[in-house]
Structure formats: structure tokens, C-alpha cells
Write an enzyme that holds these catalytic residues in place. Sequence first.
Site, PDB file in Angstrom:
ATOM      1  N   ASP A 226       0.835  -1.209   0.000  1.00  0.00           N
ATOM      2  CA  ASP A 226       0.000   0.000   0.000  1.00  0.00           C
ATOM      3  C   ASP A 226       0.867   1.257   0.000  1.00  0.00           C
ATOM      4  OD1 ASP A 226      -2.298   1.527   0.149  1.00  0.00           O
ATOM      5  OD2 ASP A 226      -3.119   0.452   1.861  1.00  0.00           O
TER       6      ASP A 226
ATOM      7  N   ASP B 170     -11.051   1.701  -2.646  1.00  0.00           N
ATOM      8  CA  ASP B 170     -11.559   1.397  -1.309  1.00  0.00           C
ATOM      9  C   ASP B 170     -13.083   1.419  -1.291  1.00  0.00           C
ATOM     10  OD1 ASP B 170      -9.148   0.965  -0.099  1.00  0.00           O
ATOM     11  OD2 ASP B 170      -8.925   3.003   0.664  1.00  0.00           O
TER      12      ASP B 170
HETATM   13  C1  GLA Z   1      -5.765   1.633   2.388  1.00  0.00           C
HETATM   14  C2  GLA Z   1      -6.163   0.474   1.492  1.00  0.00           C
HETATM   15  C3  GLA Z   1      -7.194  -0.375   2.213  1.00  0.00           C
HETATM   16  C4  GLA Z   1      -6.638  -0.867   3.511  1.00  0.00           C
HETATM   17  C5  GLA Z   1      -6.183   0.300   4.362  1.00  0.00           C
HETATM   18  C6  GLA Z   1      -5.460  -0.171   5.599  1.00  0.00           C
HETATM   19  O1  GLA Z   1      -6.801   2.528   2.541  1.00  0.00           O
HETATM   20  O2  GLA Z   1      -6.645   0.924   0.280  1.00  0.00           O
HETATM   21  O3  GLA Z   1      -7.590  -1.458   1.400  1.00  0.00           O
HETATM   22  O4  GLA Z   1      -5.574  -1.731   3.262  1.00  0.00           O
HETATM   23  O5  GLA Z   1      -5.319   1.161   3.654  1.00  0.00           O
HETATM   24  O6  GLA Z   1      -5.058   0.876   6.403  1.00  0.00           O
END
Ligand code: GLA
Length: 717
Positions: free
Chosen positions: A458, A528
Site C-alpha cells: 500500500d 476502497d
Molecule cells: C488503504 C487500502 C485499504 C486498507 C487500508 C489499511 O486505505 O486501500 O484497502 O488496506 O489502507 O489501512
Amino acid sequence: MSRILLTFALVIPSLTLAGIRHFPEAKTWVLETEGTSYVLRADSENRLLHLYWGARLQEQDYRAASFQAAGEEYPAWGGRINVEPCLKVNRPDGVRDLVLRYASHEQTGDTLILRLKDIRDDISVELEYQVYESYDIIRKSARITNGTGGQVTLESVQSGLWQIPAAEQDRLTYLAGHWGREFQVLREQIHQGAKVLESRIGKTGHYLNPWFAVDHGDATEETGAVWFGALAWSGNWKFTVERTSDGRTWLTGGYNDFDFAWPLHPGESFETPAFYGGFTSGGFGDASQLLHRWERDQVLPDGHSPHPRPVLYNSWYSTYFDVNEALLKKVAEIAATLGVELFAIDDGWFGRRNNDRAGLGDWEPNPEKFPNGLGPVIEHVHKLGMKFGIWIEPEMVNPDSDLYRAHADWVIHFPGRPRSEQRNQLVLNLARNDVKEHLFGVLDKLLSENRIDYVKWDMNREFTEPGWPEVPIERQKTIWIEYVRNLYDLWDRLRERHPEVIFEACSGGGGRIDLAMLSRSEQVWTSDNTDPFDRLKIQHGFTLAYPPKAMMAWVTDVPDRLNQRTTSLQFRFLSAMMGSLGISVALEKWPEEDLAFARKMIALYKDIRETIQRGDLYRLASPWEGDLTANQYVSADGKQAVVFAFRHSQQFRDTFPPLRLRGLDPATLYRLRPIDEKVTGDSRTVSGAFLMNHGLLLRLVGDYDATAVVLEKLGSP
Ligand code: GLA
């Protein structure tokens, strides 16, 4: 005399090699794919001109045809150039004029290099082209070399310029959005004046994606000429779209020249990212089918692997930061009974990570949540027959972390200036080799000491205050590029050391999805936003540029977090099954009835995923246009097809006309296997001709109703 010369010229054979053709007497090069021609010529003054890009021409045309007065293929800023330049330099003596002329060429296999040189100085540019014949796609990039005795400063360096043949009017299609709203399709007429698409935040960005399509104002999903392209770069990028006074569209792309300066010392070279372009006469649908095939075969790291993407369970939307050994073991047992193949712990497993205010940087298991390390969970998951994966965000650090307390100077910053936080975190300066080596050590150890099969990588913020105080001032702006180059190096070395690990690129959802990331990640986190209705638009836009195989899509619990919308489990599953399927739900709270339904849908997905992940996508009905979204996938061998249909919100008791399918064999019979009674009519064996000309009758009613049907090819009637 001239007649003799002409005859002579016509009989000299062209030197043909893998789609690249050279006509020496005409100083012409042609990049030829199955369906397209891209024609370049050096004129009498050795200016390298772009003559044509579009549907394939005949050999006779390459030698003799009169092409419309053309522009330079790689215009440097100098002489009379007043369009967006591909290259702009400054010299120690203040001379900024750069005039490039063709010098030589070199052809090896499917690659062509054309060398240009300034009329006075030894500043040269190698334009490199590669032809992907069967995909109608070509690659271009540039390498600048300073052969002079003094330092040259590069002020703008683009990968290249795409010139679209003149037309009355052109339209630009591009992908824009923000967090939770990625890949929205925008389409507009191209007028005079430059339109700039770009990122200035250090990563690809949610706001705009480095993909484009241009058409003459008349292309549809199924018909019309479409020129398309994408840049393989995950940092600051820029596309400049201009309309020339003679009715052509020029699209220049490469590194963003914003806050850019690259000192090029004597003898040094500087390379641009690859810029890919393609052409089709078959509309936006065919453009994305070409891209998908090429991306699957040539870009994705698992291109030739026979293994499909595994069905994923991810802990995030179920537990957020509250992961622990006991809970995960319990959930893993349920997930395994559903048919999940890859079980992943998201954020929260490391350091003092109980919320987003601490822990990033400290990549050791949290001792309270995992008193015995990750080992017991990993073993449990493996015993249940699933792969095991984790989430990491290596480029980041929370100020509240051991790493930051030890190395506060490792973050991107200007000395004595504020360090702006986003999500309580700062960006490690990966342009620094010591930072890169630290991260390599930490991640290599993590992957070596634990049997981890999958990593979700990420990157949850943008760059701010982009200082790099440790290097001389003249080099400080190179941070934008050195960071990304080191990111690629880190990622590539980890992949090399751990070739069995599946990587997923993520950036607060789909904030870093581009061809360069796609070449390093088997899959990407699309957004997300997992509202299955919003996802129809997000996924539609995503598939214009990138393949469904890499598009992660999860089923999550209702009501949805973003819109408070409640949809059926069937709607959620079908929406997610159009890409690579995952679930991120509180399985331990699910009633048996839902578990049974999930089991059924996962089994169905496994039955059709080869078609979805490696087949051709036909976008039958767009979520942007009416009350119905429908997608059809046809397997590579044509033996199976799958249709998904989603009703948004019924009004006035309206019904749909039959849904006409595409890409089938008209003279063949297909057996229909609908998942429920919403595909109406008794007949279960129909011809491809019927399905494509009459269509399927659907009874989708009310709000958020969805169905799917599998078609198996039977043979001739
Ligand atoms: C980001 C990612 C999510 C999740 C969060 C965790 O927002 O896109 O899928 O992994 O971080 O903090």
C-alpha cells in the site's frame, strides 16, 4: 534519368523484420502491426517527421504517397518549435536552443532505434520503438545523452508525442476521480489550447490516470477509429493534448516538467518511461480488448502462468486494526469452507498499530496480537489449504514509530520547514539508497522468515514538501524520479528473491495503478469503495485501460460504509465476480444461509474465472447511460461465455429490450445456464445468431437487481 531512378527505387526490396520496415531510398521507417501502420520519414534537411498513424496502409504508400504536411516526431524546444516540446535543455553558456536532426538508425528484432543529434552540439536523442504486431500496439521511449564537455540541464523530457491524423473534430476520453471514486470516464471535444492531464503528487494518483483515447468524435463502444495509449510511470507524469491549426490532435506524454530539473553531466544518459500506443477501427470496446490481451500476455508478471488469480479473503473491512491470532484462526476456518484460496491479514498486525496514528515503519508482528509471531496463523492457514498473505506499507512512517524516532531525517522534507502529515504519516525518502537498502533488508527478512505467499503493498498518501537536503541543490529536484526508480528496484529485487510471492499494488485504493505497476503486480486494488453499485462505474472505467484479471473486487457487508446502501448478497457477488474475486466480511457473524450462498457463488466463480480473467470483455450496457449495466466475457477458445446484468433503479414499471450479446459464433448452438429465473424464456439451447440479433430476455425489477448466465458452446445445430 529520373525515370530510371524512379524504377530503380521501386524495385529495391524493403528490409522487413518483425513489423519494422525500412525504405532506405525514401528515408522512411514503418512500424507495422497486423492492423496498423506508423510511418516516419527523414526529410531532405534530416528532420524526422511523423507522417501517419492509423489503419494499415499498403507498401506502395510508404514509398510514394503524398502525406499531409507533418510535424516532427520528437520536437525539441528550439528553432521555430512553439508546441509542447518533447525535450527542453539548458547549457552552461545559456544557449537553450536545441534543433534535432536524424543521424542514424539501428534495428534489432522488433526494436528500432532512431538517433537524432543537435545541429551544433553532441546532445543526442535515441528514440526507441518496439512493435507488438498481433496486438496493434507500439512502444516508444527516448534516451538523451550528453556527449559535450559541459553539464546540460534537462528542463523537460517527454517519452514521446502521438500525432492523430487530422479530422473535423476530435474527442479525448480519459479517466479521472478521487479516493473512493476512481476511474470515472470523462469524454470531451478537443479544442485549441492545451489540455493537461497530470500528477504532481509523487505517485500516479487517483485524480487522473495516465491512459488516454482519442477519436474523431464518432466512435462508439463497438465501432469507429480509436487511438489509445498509456504511460508506464508511477510518479509525476504529464499528458499535454493540443489541437494543431490544421486539425490534428497531438498528445505529448512523459515525466512531468513541473518542479523538474535533471543535471546531465558529460557522458551521462537519461531515459524516459515507455509510452505505449495503439489503434483500432473497432471502437472503444476493441481498444480495451487489444490492451487487455497485450497486458495479460506482455505486461502482467504472471502472463504465461496457467494459474488463475486465487479467491481472496482480506481482514480489513471486517476487523480494521483489530486483528489477532485467535480471531484470524477462527475466520480462516470458515473462509476455507467457502472455497477461499488466499487468506490475507490487512493493516494492524505490526508494531504498535492499533489505529492509524502509530506503527508504520516497524514491521515486526505486534506482540499483544501475535504473541508467537505470525507463524501459528500462517501454519493454520496453510493447513487449511489456503495461501497466506499480509498487508504492508513500506514507503511510510508514522512519527509515532521506532523507525522515525531513530531516523527522523529519512523522511521527505525541507530542513526547518513543516512536515505535513496525511493519515498521520510521512513519506520515507526512497530516493536515498540507504533508505532503500533498509527497506529491502526488512522486507526480505519478513518474506524469508515467514511463509508468506502474497503481499498487498500500500501507499496511502501524497508527497508534500519534496525536499532532499542530503544531495547538492542541482540534484534535489531529481527526487521525484529517483524515488520511483528506487521503488521499482526495491520491488523488482524482492520479486526476484521471492518469485513465488504474489504482489498486489494498492494506494488508498486505486491511487497507483499504471502499466509500470502492472508489470510488477499480479493484481491491483481498484478502489476502497466496495459499494457494488458504485463499483459498476469504477470497474467500467478501469477496464477501458486495464484488464479484469488484475482488478480486485471484494464483497463487503451491508449497509455499505460510503453510501449506506443495502444491496443483496447476489448483487454484491456478481459485481465483484467481474474481476478477481475477494471477500472482506465479518464471516464469524454470518448466518449459515449467507455462508451457503457464498459457497455457491465462489464455486460458480471458479467455474467461470478462466473466461473472466483470460477472456475478452464486451461492455454490453454502460453504467453511464441507462438503467442497466451489462458485461459479457467470452473465453479465449470461445467455448464459454458469461453475461452479468445489473438493474440500477426501476421506474414507471419499465422493462428492458432483449440484451443483445456479442462475440459469439452465429452458426453455433449455446446452452444457457442462468443462475436464477431472471433470465426468462424456457428455451435453454439457442444459436449465437439468436443471442446476438434477438438477445436475452431479462426480468430485473426494483432497485439493485442482478443476474448472470453462463453460456456453453455446443456445436453446429
Ligand atoms: C488503504 C487500502 C485499504 C486498507 C487500508 C489499511 O486505505 O486501500 O484497502 O488496506 O489502507 O489501512
